[in-house]
Design a protein around this motif. Structure first.
Motif, short mmCIF file in Angstrom:
data_model
loop_
_atom_site.label_atom_id
_atom_site.label_comp_id
_atom_site.label_asym_id
_atom_site.label_seq_id
_atom_site.Cartn_x
_atom_site.Cartn_y
_atom_site.Cartn_z
N UNK A 4 1.09 5.47 -3.39
CA UNK A 4 1.05 4.17 -4.07
C UNK A 4 1.74 4.19 -5.42
N UNK A 5 1.60 5.25 -6.19
CA UNK A 5 2.15 5.29 -7.54
C UNK A 5 3.58 5.82 -7.62
N UNK A 6 3.88 6.84 -6.84
CA UNK A 6 5.22 7.45 -6.90
C UNK A 6 6.17 6.76 -5.94
N UNK A 7 5.77 6.60 -4.68
CA UNK A 7 6.65 5.96 -3.70
C UNK A 7 6.54 4.44 -3.70
N UNK A 8 5.56 3.92 -4.43
CA UNK A 8 5.39 2.46 -4.61
C UNK A 8 5.11 1.73 -3.29
N UNK A 9 4.35 2.36 -2.40
CA UNK A 9 3.96 1.69 -1.16
C UNK A 9 2.72 0.85 -1.41
N UNK A 10 2.69 -0.37 -0.88
CA UNK A 10 1.56 -1.26 -1.14
C UNK A 10 0.73 -1.56 0.11
N UNK A 11 1.27 -1.32 1.29
CA UNK A 11 0.56 -1.58 2.55
C UNK A 11 -0.57 -0.56 2.69
#
Length: 192
Positions: free
Chosen positions: A8-15
Motif C-alpha cells: 500500500x505505501x511503497x507500490x501504492x496499491x489501493x485495492x
C-alpha cells in the motif's frame, strides 16, 4: 515494514482484495552476501522486490568475463532477471550485502497482469522506470568520458562508491579498475 504496508505505501496499491491476495502469497526471502539469487539461463519463478541490502546484476562477455549491468539498492526496487516475467534469466543476480527481499510467485503475478487494472498500471510504471534507467545508463556509457561517467555514477548512485567493490563499478562504467582508480585520485586531489 510488513508486507501489507509495502504494497500500500511503497507500490501504492489501493485495492484491498489485491493487497490481501499479494500479502498472503508473498514471503520474505533472506539472501547472504555472495549468494546468487538468479543464475544466467535458469528459469525465473518469482518476482522480487528489494527491502534492504544490495544486489548486482551481471552478464558474461564472449570470453566469459563478468560485466556488471546494474545495481539494486533502493528499497522497493523490483528485481527481475529477464525481459518477460517467467522466462529464463538473462543475467546473474548476486548479493553484495546480506539482503532481504519480498518474493511473489509468478503463478500469482502473471494472471493479475492480464486481469487487474491496478496491477497493469503498476507493471507498466515499473517497466517504464526500468527502461528509462537502462537507456540512461547506456547513453552515459556511449556519450560520456570516463571522468564524466564516474561523476554521473556518484550523483546517480549516492553512497554506492563506499558499498560496492571498485572492480564492479569499473565494469559497470565500462572502464578498467586502474582507470577508475586514476579518475578517483584526480577527483579527490581536485577537491583538496
Amino acid at each position: 515494514m510488513d508486507l501489507q504496508n509495502f504494497y500500500t505505501e511503497i507500490l501504492k496499491l489501493s485495492d484491498t482484495q489485491l493487497v490481501q491476495a499479494l500479502t498472503e502469497n508473498s514471503q520474505i526471502k533472506l539472501i547472504k552476501k555472495g549468494d546468487v539469487l538468479q543464475h544466467i539461463g535458469s528459469p525465473s519463478t518469482e518476482l522480487y522486490f528489494l527491502m534492504k541490502g544490495l544486489l548486482r546484476g551481471y552478464l558474461l562477455d564472449s570470453k566469459g568475463k563478468e560485466v556488471t549491468d546494474c545495481f539494486v539498492y533502493a528499497h522497493g526496487t523490483p528485481v527481475v532477471s529477464s525481459i518477460n516475467l517467467g522466462e529464463s534469466s538473462l543475467i546473474c543476480i548476486e548479493a553484495l550485502e546480506d539482503s532481504e527481499l519480498i518474493a511473489i510467485p509468478f503463478s500469482v503475478v502473471l494472471p493479475l497482469i492480464g486481469s487487474n487494472l491496478e496491477v497493469i498500471i503498476l507493471y507498466n510504471r515499473l517497466l517504464s522506470n526500468s527502461l528509462k534507467m537502462h537507456w540512461e545508463n547506456k547513453t552515459v556509457l556511449v556519450q560520456y568520458t570516463a571522468a564524466e561517467r564516474y561523476q554521473w555514477f556518484l550523483e546517480s548512485y549516492p553512497g554506492l562508491i563506499k558499498r560496492v567493490s571498485h572492480r564492479y563499478i569499473a565494469s559497470f562504467l565500462g572502464m578498467t579498475p586502474v582507470s577508475l582508480s586514476r579518475i578517483r585520485r584526480i577527483v579527490r586531489d581536485g577537491e583538496n
